[in-house]
Write a protein that holds these residues in place. Structure first.
Motif, mmCIF file in Angstrom:
data_model
loop_
_atom_site.group_PDB
_atom_site.id
_atom_site.type_symbol
_atom_site.label_atom_id
_atom_site.label_comp_id
_atom_site.label_asym_id
_atom_site.label_seq_id
_atom_site.Cartn_x
_atom_site.Cartn_y
_atom_site.Cartn_z
ATOM 1 N N ILE A 197 48.824 32.053 51.302
ATOM 2 C CA ILE A 197 49.238 31.766 49.921
ATOM 3 C C ILE A 197 48.310 32.465 48.929
ATOM 4 O O ILE A 197 48.754 32.974 47.892
ATOM 5 C CB ILE A 197 49.256 30.243 49.675
ATOM 6 N N ALA A 198 47.023 32.514 49.257
ATOM 7 C CA ALA A 198 46.056 33.173 48.368
ATOM 8 C C ALA A 198 46.391 34.650 48.189
ATOM 9 O O ALA A 198 46.291 35.197 47.082
ATOM 10 C CB ALA A 198 44.643 33.013 48.929
ATOM 11 N N VAL A 199 46.803 35.302 49.273
ATOM 12 C CA VAL A 199 47.177 36.723 49.185
ATOM 13 C C VAL A 199 48.412 36.898 48.309
ATOM 14 O O VAL A 199 48.450 37.762 47.419
ATOM 15 C CB VAL A 199 47.443 37.302 50.593
ATOM 16 N N VAL A 200 49.419 36.079 48.558
ATOM 17 C CA VAL A 200 50.666 36.177 47.788
ATOM 18 C C VAL A 200 50.406 35.896 46.308
ATOM 19 O O VAL A 200 50.936 36.586 45.425
ATOM 20 C CB VAL A 200 51.720 35.201 48.348
ATOM 21 N N ALA A 201 49.572 34.903 46.033
ATOM 22 C CA ALA A 201 49.260 34.562 44.639
ATOM 23 C C ALA A 201 48.542 35.706 43.941
ATOM 24 O O ALA A 201 48.845 36.043 42.788
ATOM 25 C CB ALA A 201 48.403 33.295 44.602
ATOM 26 N N GLN A 202 47.604 36.315 44.640
ATOM 27 C CA GLN A 202 46.877 37.435 44.043
ATOM 28 C C GLN A 202 47.817 38.602 43.751
ATOM 29 O O GLN A 202 47.731 39.239 42.693
ATOM 30 C CB GLN A 202 45.753 37.887 44.974
ATOM 31 N N LEU A 203 48.718 38.881 44.675
ATOM 32 C CA LEU A 203 49.691 39.954 44.454
ATOM 33 C C LEU A 203 50.601 39.641 43.271
ATOM 34 O O LEU A 203 50.877 40.501 42.431
ATOM 35 C CB LEU A 203 50.535 40.157 45.715
ATOM 36 N N LEU A 205 50.033 37.806 40.704
ATOM 37 C CA LEU A 205 49.324 37.828 39.426
ATOM 38 C C LEU A 205 48.951 39.235 38.977
ATOM 39 O O LEU A 205 48.686 39.466 37.793
ATOM 40 C CB LEU A 205 48.062 36.962 39.517
ATOM 41 N N THR A 206 48.904 40.183 39.922
ATOM 42 C CA THR A 206 48.470 41.545 39.568
ATOM 43 C C THR A 206 49.572 42.581 39.717
ATOM 44 O O THR A 206 49.334 43.765 39.509
ATOM 45 C CB THR A 206 47.274 41.964 40.444
ATOM 46 N N MET A 207 50.772 42.156 40.064
ATOM 47 C CA MET A 207 51.857 43.089 40.344
ATOM 48 C C MET A 207 52.149 44.013 39.168
ATOM 49 O O MET A 207 52.338 45.222 39.332
ATOM 50 C CB MET A 207 53.124 42.310 40.711
ATOM 51 N N GLN A 208 52.178 43.464 37.968
ATOM 52 C CA GLN A 208 52.561 44.258 36.801
ATOM 53 C C GLN A 208 51.455 45.203 36.342
ATOM 54 O O GLN A 208 51.729 46.241 35.745
ATOM 55 C CB GLN A 208 52.947 43.318 35.641
ATOM 56 N N SER A 209 50.216 44.851 36.610
ATOM 57 C CA SER A 209 49.109 45.668 36.115
ATOM 58 C C SER A 209 48.565 46.636 37.153
ATOM 59 O O SER A 209 47.833 47.564 36.815
ATOM 60 C CB SER A 209 47.969 44.763 35.638
ATOM 61 N N ASN A 210 48.909 46.442 38.420
ATOM 62 C CA ASN A 210 48.345 47.266 39.482
ATOM 63 C C ASN A 210 48.927 48.673 39.436
ATOM 64 O O ASN A 210 50.133 48.869 39.574
ATOM 65 C CB ASN A 210 48.622 46.620 40.844
ATOM 66 N N ALA A 211 48.049 49.662 39.257
ATOM 67 C CA ALA A 211 48.502 51.047 39.122
ATOM 68 C C ALA A 211 49.024 51.615 40.427
ATOM 69 O O ALA A 211 49.791 52.576 40.436
ATOM 70 C CB ALA A 211 47.354 51.918 38.614
ATOM 71 N N VAL A 212 48.615 51.040 41.545
ATOM 72 C CA VAL A 212 48.975 51.596 42.843
ATOM 73 C C VAL A 212 50.402 51.220 43.240
ATOM 74 O O VAL A 212 51.134 52.019 43.818
ATOM 75 C CB VAL A 212 47.975 51.112 43.919
ATOM 76 N N ILE A 213 50.810 49.996 42.910
ATOM 77 C CA ILE A 213 52.133 49.522 43.313
ATOM 78 C C ILE A 213 53.216 50.321 42.594
ATOM 79 O O ILE A 213 53.216 50.447 41.380
ATOM 80 C CB ILE A 213 52.289 48.021 43.013
ATOM 81 N N THR A 225 41.517 40.391 53.662
ATOM 82 C CA THR A 225 40.851 41.694 53.593
ATOM 83 C C THR A 225 41.760 42.723 52.943
ATOM 84 O O THR A 225 41.320 43.544 52.139
ATOM 85 C CB THR A 225 40.460 42.200 54.992
ATOM 86 N N HIS A 226 43.041 42.685 53.303
ATOM 87 C CA HIS A 226 43.995 43.656 52.761
ATOM 88 C C HIS A 226 45.399 43.136 53.013
ATOM 89 O O HIS A 226 45.664 42.509 54.039
ATOM 90 C CB HIS A 226 43.804 45.021 53.435
ATOM 91 N N VAL A 227 46.300 43.441 52.094
ATOM 92 C CA VAL A 227 47.665 42.928 52.200
ATOM 93 C C VAL A 227 48.361 43.412 53.471
ATOM 94 O O VAL A 227 49.261 42.732 53.988
ATOM 95 C CB VAL A 227 48.484 43.326 50.953
ATOM 96 N N ILE A 228 47.958 44.561 54.014
ATOM 97 C CA ILE A 228 48.638 45.062 55.214
ATOM 98 C C ILE A 228 48.393 44.176 56.432
ATOM 99 O O ILE A 228 49.114 44.286 57.426
ATOM 100 C CB ILE A 228 48.226 46.519 55.538
ATOM 101 N N MET A 229 47.399 43.282 56.365
ATOM 102 C CA MET A 229 47.161 42.365 57.479
ATOM 103 C C MET A 229 47.871 41.029 57.290
ATOM 104 O O MET A 229 47.807 40.164 58.158
ATOM 105 C CB MET A 229 45.656 42.124 57.656
#
Length: 375
Positions: free
Chosen positions: A86-92, A94-102, A42-46
């Motif tokens: 693992i799915a959460v970590v993989a998604q993060l 793959l999107t770390m460089q493009s995510n405007a929020v991080i 649902t969200h990385v904070i969980m």
């Protein structure tokens, strides 16, 4: 809105079901595994809580299980849990460089820590993101926040005395959430995200509490009573103010701006997209960063580029000269505003304010429309 943009709105339901199922997870390992899989995604904070509960399951239901068929079954259940993490970590990844929020901040580590902890306890009792009414009762807010800090520490101390394993799970899960904000996103700590940390506390005490724990029950009641002001404030604000000025702004556009002979530009699509939905295709909103009409928003790095007041005239001249679709059309700027509006009317040449929505409940959900005069 919760379905589209706030996935953690379903976290309370999942956490409550997890709390009900936790004492019986050895009897229903696959249901428990599925819930952990869903909650983590649902969200990385969980992710912290779900990882800790998965490791707890691995130790108690796999490594310490003597019955081989049961252990084998539990291994498969654990693999479901692990695949969710693992799915959460993989998604993060793959999107770390493009995510405007991080990384949307420039604070030092200590500055980030101070900001996160301050927002965590202040917004818990009096949400500062609400545009009208922020710090309406400053003495109350500061006092309630300090009491909240003391109660929070006391509750974790009592949890430690009650059950050290559950304390470790709860403390580390909350710490994980705070570290996510400190390391990656300290810009805003919303009330709904704060409550995700409180859900961890509820989960822990749901498991260990009994009727005889009078002191803990009293402290928990006091702690959550301090958050009631937020609810009351929002109820009052909801009566006096719209949540967003998007609908009002869209109505003005439809009634006053010619669809065929004008172009409306925004530099803040995450908020302007609300206006797009209310327009129902009758007018379009053009995104300055992505150079196309908005239909939905992807939070990539281009969104970090927001025009300040001095850049709008330059941008207007550029697009009028270089965009074929803009020529011979009226140009309008749609700008979300809040207490520190970057679009300063008095300092901008060639723009005239023609519309301002009523004050909204939250920041950046009010809108102004400016007409470019040098068409």
């Amino acid at each position: 809105f919760p379905v589209i943009a706030r996935s953690y709105s379903i976290i309370p339901l999942l956490v409550f079901v997890l709390a009900l199922l936790y004492p019986h997870y050895k009897k229903k390992p696959f249901l428990y595994a599925l819930l952990l899989f869903l909650t983590a995604n649902t969200h990385v904070i969980m992710l912290g809580l779900c990882t800790l509960l998965s490791l707890d399951f691995l130790y108690c239901a796999v490594l310490k299980e003597d019955d081989k068929p049961v252990r084998k079954r539990n291994i498969f259940a654990f693999l479901i849990m692990a695949s969710g993490m693992i799915a959460v970590v993989a998604q993060l990844a793959l999107t770390m460089q493009s995510n405007a929020v991080i990384g949307m901040h420039t604070l030092t580590l200590w500055g980030s820590c101070v900001k996160v902890f301050t927002q965590f306890f202040l917004n818990d009792v009096d949400n500062q993101w609400a545009e009208p009414g922020s710090f309406s009762f400053a003495p109350y807010t500061i006092t309630a926040a300090l009491i909240s800090v003391v109660l929070y520490i006391a509750l974790f101390v009592l949890l430690f005395k009650k059950n050290k394993k559950i304390f470790a799970i709860g403390f580390l899960a909350v710490l994980f959430q705070l570290l996510i904000y400190i390391a990656g996103y300290n810009h805003w700590i919303f009330v709904n995200r704060i409550f995700c940390a409180h859900l961890v506390l509820i989960f822990c005490f749901w498991i260990v509490l009994n009727k005889n724990d009078r002191l803990i029950n009293i402290l928990l009641s006091l702690f959550f009573t301090l958050t009631v002001f937020n609810g009351l404030k929002y109820a009052v604000l909801d009566i006096h103010n719209p949540y967003s000025g998007a609908k009002e702004t869209a109505e003005f556009i439809k009634n006053n701006i010619d669809k065929d002979n004008s172009v409306i530009v925004t530099d803040n699509p995450p908020y302007a997209v609300g206006v797009v939905y209310y327009l129902n295709g009758k007018n379009s909103i053009y995104c300055a960063q992505q150079q196309k009409n908005i239909s939905y928003v992807v939070w990539d790095k281009s969104l970090l580029f927001i025009l300040d007041s001095s850049k709008w005239p330059e941008y207007a001249r550029f697009v009028m000269q270089n965009e074929p679709d803009f020529k011979n059309k009226k140009l309008y700027a749609l700008v979300p505003f809040f207490d520190a509006d970057k679009f300063d009317v008095d300092k901008i040449d060639n723009f005239k304010l023609i519309f301002e929505s009523k004050p909204s409940m939250v920041k950046l959900e009010g809108f102004r429309i400016y007409e470019y005069l040098n068409n």
